[in-house]
Structure formats: structure tokens, C-alpha cells
Design an enzyme around this catalytic site. Structure first.
Site, PDB file in Angstrom:
ATOM      1  N   ALA A   1    -147.714  18.744  70.856  1.00 34.15           N
ATOM      2  CA  ALA A   1    -147.572  18.329  69.456  1.00 34.15           C
ATOM      3  C   ALA A   1    -146.350  18.990  68.835  1.00 34.15           C
ATOM      4  CB  ALA A   1    -148.829  18.711  68.683  1.00 34.15           C
ATOM      5  N   ASN A   2    -146.092  18.715  67.576  1.00 36.82           N
ATOM      6  CA  ASN A   2    -145.018  19.410  66.862  1.00 36.82           C
ATOM      7  C   ASN A   2    -145.493  19.787  65.460  1.00 36.82           C
ATOM      8  OD1 ASN A   2    -144.175  17.266  64.902  1.00 36.82           O
ATOM      9  ND2 ASN A   2    -143.789  16.170  66.823  1.00 36.82           N
ATOM     10  N   ARG A   3    -144.642  20.485  64.721  1.00 35.65           N
ATOM     11  CA  ARG A   3    -145.076  21.078  63.458  1.00 35.65           C
ATOM     12  C   ARG A   3    -144.970  20.155  62.251  1.00 35.65           C
ATOM     13  NH1 ARG A   3    -145.343  26.597  64.414  1.00 35.65           N
ATOM     14  NH2 ARG A   3    -143.961  27.338  66.052  1.00 35.65           N
TER      15      ARG A   3
END
Ligand code: CTP
Length: 406
Positions: free
Chosen positions: A207-209
Site C-alpha cells: 500500500a502507500n500513504r
């Protein structure tokens, strides 16, 4: 800046149980920069105290035409108003307003104004469905008054039916819409937002932020400016009238949804942080830890494969008249990188942000961006809340579309 910044809004509260929700409407509008002048009918005082509204509004609440040094408070408020919102509006108030009977401060102000008026009815289902109320609502509509229909839900006394005051956030969204330029009216805007999640196994993802906040702000701003919006999102978003939310999780799901909706779109904004790579194989079930080694087999090295660049695909296949906007998260050489992305992906506008700067981009409530357009115009927008940034981006979209039409 928001659509409410510096605007004079009169908030009229009439006597229904839902009067308590008007307190929240008042607070939100003040938070968004409006000058809120409250008026309560004498019946409203049975439900909330004057002190509450006076404390939260921009000036003390008025309840009558007669207790003020000002001999004509209704005309002064009515003339100064940029908008009047009535929440809740009872059957009695709606009837007096439709009939033009200025029996109190509230109705006198409504009749004395030339500003747009938003009426948010709230009453029992039987009253809401009564022919007299329906006729009065139709009369107000015909005269250009905006009506925010009550929702269906639990009413005072435990009954369930139509007549519940619209939620405060919906009321405020409607106020924003009425105070905004309708420069996206009639357009279908498709926006992607959030960060994609690429499965490794049944429980783990890459995932990413990204919080999705900038894309959500763009969607709400576009709705306020009259657009019909489809928001393709990996994060939970409450839908609202003219805003459809399509839930996706992976880059491929986002690609499918964007391609599907792009064909009918006038403006497309890729605000999402799309994973550039994904695991080449997704393990069946959950990868288990080897108790002897403490290692999770299959997790120490994951084969990755590239995802499709959705923005580039939309750029290559876009129809004439469509405006395509991309984002660029950079840590150096902002304008040079944005310009090369703009050309490579065939888009009209790149919203570039330097994510190494404090308060900018991922996860923050604020952003600072440089807008790089394909017609050579570059504009810096200083640190501001994401809703204001959304307004600046859509201003640029309107400019680009306008210059192309001429
Ligand atoms: N984007 C996309 N599909 C991808 C990756 C990115 O549509 N698979 C879009 C993003 O939504 C954004 C734009 O492309 O609008 C820029 O993404 P960014 O990651 O900054 O650019 P890259 O092309 O990945 O280049 P780099 O990472 O080298 O800066």
C-alpha cells in the site's frame, strides 16, 4: 478560501425538534469563513436556547422585529445577505413564506431579501405529504427558492418516514453549491483518489500513504460548482447528491473503473496514488510463518510486475473536448519533472507537489502545488487547505477549457 469565506449568511431556525441540528449547521458555516446572522422564531425557543446560537454565530440571535435599537432589522439583514438558509423549516413557516405573510422576523426577512434562499423542511411525514405543504413547496420552487428535501428516517416519537431534516453536512454542501460559481454546470467530472492496495496473499497488501483527501476535496468542490461527479476511490467517502462513489482497491480495479467512466467524462482527474508495481503472483490463502526459522516463506522476496499507467492510457485514448489532469508527487526539479510527465502522458494539466516540504501532500490536511499546463502556463499555489487547493485546480481547468473553446 472557501465558497463561504466572507459571505453573509442569514440562518433562520424555526420551531421543530430538528432545531438542534441548526447549531451544527451554524458552527460549520462559521468555520468555513461565513458571517452568520441567526434568527429564531419564538417556537424555535422551545427547542434550543438563544444563548447557544448566539455563542456560535457571528452576531447575537434575533427573535423579533421589536427588541432592537435598529427599527428595520429585517430589511438590513435581508439586503446584506448573500444567502438565507432556513433549517429546519416547519410547515407553518413554509406556509407563511409562500403566502407572503410577514408575521414575524423570520418571514419578514425572507420576503425582504433578493438573495438566494435555501429551505430545509423538517416535519412529520403526514404533514410533509399534506397537499397544503406540497402546494406551498411547489410555489416556493416556482419562485426560485431552493428546497433541500427532507430525508427518510426516524422522526420524533419513534415513527419512521419522510420528513427528517437533511444532515448538517448536506445542508452546508448545498449552501456551498449555491454560493459557488456554477462554472462546471452540466459537466461530468471523473476523479480517482486514495492509494491502491495490491494483494500479496489473502491478508497482506502493498500500500502507500495516500489519504485520498485531495481527491475528495476536488470532488466536493466540483459538485459545489455544478458538476456531476464520479469519484473512483480506495477510501471510504460519503456520497452526496451529484456525487457517485465507486469503490475500488487495486490499480487494475481503478483502471477498469476509470476507463469505463472516462468515455462519458468532460473532465478527468487522476488524483490517486496508483501503485507502480504489484506482486506478480498472489498467494492462495495466508502465507504462514515457519516456526523453526521465524521466516514467512514467499515474503522474503516478492516478484513484482508493473501496473498499467492509467493516466497515460487515458491520455492516449481520450476523446476531443476532454480535459485530462494528472498529479505528480516529486521531491526535486518540480517543474521540469512535471513538464516531462505532462508530455509523456498526454495530459492538459499537471498538479505537481513537492512532497518533501512540510505540510505538503500525503496525509496532510494542507497542500502547496505548482500547476503546469500544456499551453505553457505555470502557476504556484501557496500552502492552503486541500479544499482551497481544489478550487485553484478547478479554476485552471475552467481556464483551459475556456481558452480551447475560443
Ligand atoms: N498514475 C497512473 N497510473 C499509474 C501510476 C501513476 O495513472 N500506474 C498517475 C497518478 O495518478 C498521477 C500521475 O500518474 O496522476 C503521476 O504519478 P507519479 O507516480 O508521480 O508519476 P510516475 O509516472 O510514476 O513517475 P515517477 O514515479 O517516476 O515520478
Amino acid at each position: 478560501m472557501t465558497a463561504l469565506s466572507g459571505k453573509n449568511v442569514v440562518l433562520i431556525v424555526s420551531g421543530g425538534i430538528a432545531a438542534y441540528k441548526s447549531v451544527e449547521v451554524c458552527r460549520r458555516m462559521v468555520d468555513m469563513g461565513a458571517h452568520v446572522a441567526p434568527i429564531m422564531t419564538s417556537d424555535a425557543e422551545h427547542f434550543i436556547g438563544k444563548t447557544t446560537l448566539s455563542a456560535l454565530a457571528s452576531e447575537p440571535v434575533r427573535t423579533t422585529l421589536w427588541d432592537d435599537a435598529d427599527p428595520i432589522p429585517h430589511t438590513r439583514l435581508a439586503q446584506r445577505a448573500d444567502l438565507i438558509v432556513v433549517a429546519p423549516a416547519t410547515a407553518r413557516l413554509i406556509g407563511s413564506y409562500a403566502a407572503g405573510i410577514s408575521s414575524d422576523m423570520a418571514v419578514a426577512t425572507l420576503i425582504a431579501t433578493r438573495a438566494p434562499v435555501l429551505v430545509c423542511p423538517a416535519m412529520h411525514t403526514e404533514m410533509w405529504e399534506h397537499a397544503a405543504v406540497a402546494d406551498n413547496i411547489a410555489t416556493l420552487r416556482r419562485r426560485g427558492v431552493s428546497i433541500l428535501e427532507p430525508s427518510v428516517g426516524r422522526l420524533a416519537g419513534g415513527d419512521v418516514g419522510a420528513g427528517r431534516l437533511a444532515d448538517p453536512e448536506r445542508i452546508v454542501a448545498e449552501v456551498e453549491r449555491l454560493l459557488s460559481p456554477a462554472d462546471l454546470s452540466g459537466l461530468h467530472v471523473v476523479i480517482s483518489t486514495g492509494g491502491t492496495r495490491e494483494p500479496i496473499d489473502a491478508v497482506r497488501v502493498i500500500a502507500n500513504r495516500s489519504s485520498g483527501k485531495q481527491g475528495i476535496a476536488l470532488a466536493r468542490e466540483a459538485v459545489a460548482r455544478g458538476a456531476k461527479v464520479t469519484l473512483v476511490s480506495t477510501v471510504d467517502v460519503e456520497s452526496q447528491p451529484a456525487l457517485d462513489v465507486v469503490d475500488v482497491e487495486t490499480a487494475e480495479e481503478m483502471r477498469e473503473a476509470m476507463v469505463r467512466y472516462a468515455s462519458g467524462a468532460d473532465v478527468i482527474v487522476m488524483a490517486a496514488a496508483v501503485a507502480d508495481v504489484r506482486p506478480a503472483r498472489v498467494a492462495d490463502g495466508k502465507l504462514k510463518k515457519n516456526p523453526a526459522t521465524g521466516q514467512i516463506e514467499g515474503l522474503s522476496a516478492i516478484d513484482l510486475e508493473p501496473t498499467t499507467d492509467i493516466l497515460a492510457e487515458l491520455g492516449a485514448s481520450r476523446k476531443s473536448g476532454q480535459t485530462l489532469v494528472g498529479f505528480a508527487a516529486e521531491t526535486s526539479d518540480l517543474v521540469a519533472n512535471a513538464t516531462s510527465k505532462l508530455q509523456r502522458k498526454g495530459v492538459d494539466l499537471i498538479v505537481a507537489n513537492d512532497v518533501s516540504k512540510p505540510g505538503v501532500g500525503f496525509g496532510h490536511g494542507t497542500n502547496a502545488v505548482t500547476l503546469v499546463a500544456s499551453d505553457g502556463r505555470t502557476r504556484e499555489v501557496a500552502l492552503a487547505d486541500k479544499r482551497s487547493i481544489a478550487g485553484e485546480i478547478l479554476d485552471e481547468v475552467v481556464r483551459i477549457r475556456g481558452s480551447r473553446a475560443n
